[in-house]
Design an enzyme around this catalytic site. Structure first.
Site, short mmCIF file in Angstrom:
data_model
loop_
_atom_site.label_atom_id
_atom_site.label_comp_id
_atom_site.label_asym_id
_atom_site.label_seq_id
_atom_site.Cartn_x
_atom_site.Cartn_y
_atom_site.Cartn_z
N VAL B 47 0.93 -1.10 0.02
CA VAL B 47 -0.02 0.14 -0.03
C VAL B 47 0.76 1.18 0.02
CG1 VAL B 47 -1.92 1.17 1.21
CG2 VAL B 47 -1.75 -1.25 1.19
N ASP B 73 -2.55 4.21 -7.89
CA ASP B 73 -1.81 3.11 -7.22
C ASP B 73 -1.66 3.24 -5.75
OD1 ASP B 73 -0.23 5.50 -7.18
OD2 ASP B 73 1.75 4.77 -7.71
N GLU B 140 -3.21 -0.68 -9.22
CA GLU B 140 -2.21 -0.80 -10.33
C GLU B 140 -1.59 -2.36 -10.33
OE1 GLU B 140 0.39 2.51 -11.92
OE2 GLU B 140 1.71 1.38 -10.84
N ASN B 149 12.96 -6.18 -13.69
CA ASN B 149 13.00 -5.67 -12.40
C ASN B 149 14.28 -5.61 -11.73
OD1 ASN B 149 11.35 -5.63 -10.11
ND2 ASN B 149 12.29 -7.62 -9.31
N ALA B 152 14.96 -1.79 -12.64
CA ALA B 152 13.89 -1.10 -11.84
C ALA B 152 14.53 -0.89 -10.28
CB ALA B 152 12.66 -1.32 -12.08
N HIS B 156 15.76 2.48 -8.71
CA HIS B 156 14.65 3.09 -7.63
C HIS B 156 15.78 3.57 -6.44
CE1 HIS B 156 12.17 2.95 -4.11
NE2 HIS B 156 11.56 3.71 -5.02
#
Lengths: 208, 208, 208, 208
Positions: B47, B73, B140, B149, B152, B156
């Site tokens: 969340v 999202d 999302e 992945n 990413a 990130h």
């Protein structure tokens, strides 16, 4: 039926049990987060074993075609409450939900089984989604107090030892123990109601 | 907005994330039990934190009334695949489900973001059930390969260090790394297709 | 060996896998709570299947008496890192622990296997406690980057299709892909080091 | 003490609770796999909240230096049994383990608290491993029957409503309910012993 087919049959039931246990646990959490008393104290679930399904089919003379309709507890969820009055509150929460449909209710709380067993049973219709698409299945939800659960856990473990043939005098003692449990639940509820009346009256006085 | 109201707002989103992660994990398990190759390798969910929601509202000029409609999202689920082709298979599995409705698809796989980011995004409408009754929320779903992945995750963690202000020459190096990853995914898929062609041809010969 | 004996043999290994996965996940959480970068990104574990144990015994000519000493990966734990340098950090964290003893280390990171496989393996001795008392067992910990894991996951799934007999030209393509992955890891680490040097220099200037 | 320091203090306690709950659950599973009756029916655990720790420190006049030594239930584990006799069996399982050391035992089963509370408490010393190395902490294990747990759950929830100031006549009713529960446990054990004697005599006859 071979093991691979059994597994395929049970897939949506496993899914339903996991989803239902999660949903009722979340309901308990939601009560706490909103500072409300939760009528749900504990939630457990299980898929009936293949052996138990076969035994039930034999005992109740259920054919393969009727299996999914007549063995209503392949998916089983148990909700444990603290107090006697919580049972009806949980039942009402279930009746109001839009993601499950109640097909039948069996009130073994006010109409105890001969053995002494007490629980409120609801048979629901619940939609799951598998690789083959949407599938509606039946599930049984048992609602009972901590005290009723204490009795049922022990009775089950003793029945298991006797493989269902418990001598009558032992069965009678268990049934008498069930009466004591009913009195305990009543006493605990009465103490609780007195506590809540006192609270309300204090609240009332402080508002005068 | 005070913390209690935030918590209440987020209740159905937490529930949705838990349900969705469980459902996609079960889909993976169902493939394995039926001896089918699973296009789903890993599932995670989260969340969005209150801070991140507030930042997005400010950046995109979203008012409180539009919050649940425009921050799509708040509930986020990520599905990781082994091979490039699996992404479309997972998307198709989602489109066919009756328990969620696809509102929008964003193809950042064939249309990479400037940073080098690749993923297939789907915005879905999903019904949850809370103490206040049924509530439909947006979620999302991000679908990407293990290699996408990898990129990413690292991008990130580096963006986090620079708080979004990465110097252009580093951004360029990351973007070039994203190209290598695309080539790797293509090479792995090509090896895999050759493996499967060979298997089919063996199967064909043994059937002659 | 009959199934009941297998189950009894595997009990401490299952326990060890559960404990180890939990402990390494907790280590990741502890880094986050102390606002430190965690060299651990993901942790998974599994107990080797009876079939795989039997295959390994046959292939390596291991007798029943030697089983627990020579099949060192009955309990297996995998730790995934973001960056190449994290592998050594994780290995060092393991070496320093007092609740496990490192018996052997195999460096397939700098000494890649012929197939292209890269991972750092550690064989540890770990004490579990069962109904029969304390029992020390061997476990294998594999440490690798996200990129190495991408390669290994796909290679494993292709080997499985060929049942170990992959044609040489496909094996060669996989091995070349492993080289690209090594370059990717190196490039990502280099970008990261540049990011960190920049941060430190900013920090240094703001302290002047 | 600020929140960051509290978190750091609690890290090994969280770890200990997770490990202990997992270990006792595994013990239950091991009994089942070996077809033995498990004296453990349920296991739960919790880390004491910061507020409750502060209250206890104030009430018992405990200084910061003594915190970890004198607040012995920061890490708390509860083991629920079916029958009265199981309590001693569980206590004996704990005494025999090599991965925890029993510091103290408090027998509130035969020596009921004035309130009616019954449970067997053990304070143990348990070694955890954090980023700062090995750390031994205290933990409290409470062992009780399902029936004792029923009483304690309800008493706790009523005490909570009165914030500890329950009127004497209600306290008396609760204490009388505790007596009924003791009789129930005794009756259930007696039924069970009769069941087991019958089984043994059948077994004996079939061996003649």
């Amino acid at each position: 039926m071979e093991i691979r087919l059994w597994r395929e049959l049970l897939i949506p039931y496993e899914l339903a049990v996991k989803e239902l246990v999660m949903k009722f646990n979340q309901l308990k959490k939601e009560h706490k987060e909103k500072d409300l008393y939760s009528p749900i104290e504990q939630v457990t679930g299980r898929v009936k074993s293949i052996n138990s399904i076969l035994e039930k089919m034999q005992k109740k003379n259920i054919s393969w075609d009727e299996l999914e309709e007549k063995v209503e507890d392949i998916a089983g969820v148990r909700i444990i409450c603290q107090f006697y009055e919580d049972i009806e509150k949980v039942a009402e929460l279930i009746r109001r939900r839009s993601d499950m449909q109640v097909l039948e209710e069996k009130d073994y709380v006010t109409h105890m089984k001969e053995s002494g067993y007490r629980s409120y049973h609801m048979i629901i219709l619940y939609a799951t989604e598998t690789l083959n698409g949407r599938k509606e299945i039946r599930a049984e939800i048992q609602i009972r107090t901590l005290a009723m659960n204490f009795w049922a856990t022990i009775e089950h473990s003793l029945q298991y030892k006797y493989k269902g043939n418990m001598p009558p005098h032992l069965a009678k003692r268990l049934s008498r123990a069930a009466d004591s449990i009913l009195q305990l639940d009543a006493e605990m509820s009465s103490v609780r109601n007195e506590v809540m009346d006192a609270q309300n009256s204090m609240l009332h006085q402080s508002n005068l």
